[in-house]
Design a protein around this motif. Structure first.
Motif, mmCIF file in Angstrom:
data_model
loop_
_atom_site.group_PDB
_atom_site.id
_atom_site.type_symbol
_atom_site.label_atom_id
_atom_site.label_comp_id
_atom_site.label_asym_id
_atom_site.label_seq_id
_atom_site.Cartn_x
_atom_site.Cartn_y
_atom_site.Cartn_z
ATOM 1 N N LEU A 16 0.634 -1.385 -0.146
ATOM 2 C CA LEU A 16 -0.020 -0.362 0.228
ATOM 3 C C LEU A 16 0.826 0.907 -0.214
ATOM 4 O O LEU A 16 0.581 1.911 -0.539
ATOM 5 C CB LEU A 16 -0.725 -0.353 1.058
ATOM 6 N N LEU A 17 1.933 1.313 0.554
ATOM 7 C CA LEU A 17 3.238 2.455 1.092
ATOM 8 C C LEU A 17 3.314 2.299 -0.304
ATOM 9 O O LEU A 17 3.513 3.721 -0.547
ATOM 10 C CB LEU A 17 3.633 2.621 1.651
ATOM 11 N N SER A 18 3.952 1.227 -0.915
ATOM 12 C CA SER A 18 4.626 1.325 -2.576
ATOM 13 C C SER A 18 3.733 2.093 -2.588
ATOM 14 O O SER A 18 4.290 3.106 -4.458
ATOM 15 C CB SER A 18 5.253 0.387 -2.777
ATOM 16 N N ALA A 19 2.651 2.259 -3.581
ATOM 17 C CA ALA A 19 1.636 2.907 -4.059
ATOM 18 C C ALA A 19 1.707 4.562 -3.855
ATOM 19 O O ALA A 19 1.686 4.468 -4.953
ATOM 20 C CB ALA A 19 0.372 1.932 -3.898
ATOM 21 N N ARG A 20 1.214 4.353 -3.101
ATOM 22 C CA ARG A 20 0.892 5.992 -2.457
ATOM 23 C C ARG A 20 3.112 6.415 -3.171
ATOM 24 O O ARG A 20 2.691 7.492 -3.098
ATOM 25 C CB ARG A 20 1.026 6.254 -0.587
#
Length: 331
Positions: free
Chosen positions: A279-283
């Protein structure tokens, strides 16, 4: 501490690390394991009582009217300094200024997507060197719980390693009594060679050995995910292999020609192997698009050499494989 107790301790320690990494301890880069995991180990695991569906529903709640296409299996990506072209197995073609690729590391390792031109050597090397583990499960469901443990997670500690060591009690957070037996690495590869009936029988026999004073009833249902055989996964999640360098985790997340972007748990330097890492990598990549590439969310200029062929500003290629298990238990 007796010799048997010492062996049991080491067996439990090995199993704990194996489960976290999805592979056997002798395949892990010990130095990088200590350097990186000390930043977040000790944080409690979180199990959402409605499953991963709630995360997906929240993410897409403002995109209900967007162009979401299911069943489109991407097999080729062509790119240059201007545009990226995405082709699916059924011949459908889309072109965009940017493509964000979030497929699993297993798909990249398996070369299931052809890139034209080929990915740069530094990217291919990172894909090959980063470890990709396998954690599989056998889920047994009963009409009522016959066990009394109030913990969601328990272990079988023995003086010798056992493939039936890690268990999750699913009824801890939902009303469907089920136990999940977790298999790692070679044990998980062995499970994939068994039929569902054989796998269930092995797990039930292991439970009977763990609880010799209780007659283990036959489950009313069962499920074996078989992640290694899943076309969109080819395994479970990444780990720090003995052959990789810390820089590989930077290289795998680095865009190509500022057009083809990469996200997913394997591209997260701090939280690889975790859902929140994905999730954080997408952000991270959305931040790159908005603030580095200065892409406007209201930008409407067609992004295609041929306006007749599906013009987009951004194409997101994603497979939501982690929905495979929990909805089965939550229904």
């Amino acid at each position: 501490m007796t010799g048997e107790q010492r062996d049991a301790f080491y067996s439990s320690l090995h199993m704990t690390i194996d489960v976290n990494k999805g592979t056997e301890i002798d395949k892990i880069n010990a130095k990088n394991f200590v350097d990186i995991t000390t930043s977040y180990y000790g944080v409690d695991h979180v199990f959402h009582d409605t499953g991963y569906h709630s995360i997906i529903d929240y993410i897409v709640k403002d995109f209900r009217d967007g162009d979401i296409r299911f069943g489109q299996i991407v097999n080729k990506i062509s790119y240059d300094q201007d545009l990226v072209e995405v082709q699916t197995v059924n011949g459908h073609v889309c072109r965009a200024q940017y493509v964000l690729l979030t497929v699993s590391l297993g798909v990249l390792k398996g070369r299931q997507i052809v890139f034209k031109p080929l990915l740069p050597q530094w990217k291919s090397n990172a894909i090959d060197r980063i470890g990709y583990g396998l954690m599989d499960k056998v889920v047994l469901v009963w009409d009522k719980a016959w066990w009394t443990s109030v913990s969601y997670y328990f272990k079988r500690v023995t003086s010798k390693p056992s493939p039936f060591s890690a268990w999750i009690s699913v009824n801890k957070w939902n009303d469907r009594p089920a136990l999940v037996c977790v298999f790692i690495g070679g044990d998980a590869n062995r499970i994939k060679t068994l039929t569902n009936e054989q796998a269930v029988e092995e797990v039930r026999n292991a439970l009977q050995q763990m609880f010799p004073n209780q007659s283990i009833p036959m489950p009313i249902d069962s499920f074996v995910p078989r992640w290694k055989s899943d076309l969109f996964s080819n395994g479970s999640y990444s780990y720090l292999s003995q052959h990789q360098t810390y820089e590989d985790m930077i290289y795998i997340s680095k865009p190509i020609v500022n057009k083809l972007l990469f996200a997913g748990e394997a591209t997260s330097q701090e939280f690889h192997e975790c859902v929140h890492g994905a999730l954080l990598s997408a952000r991270r990549e959305v931040t790159r698009l908005l603030h580095v590439y200065e892409l406007s969310v209201n930008q409407t200029k067609p992004a295609s050499r041929s306006a007749a062929i599906s013009p987009f500003e951004i194409i997101l290629i994603i497979n939501v494989i982690f929905l495979k298990l929990l909805p089965y238990l939550m229904n």
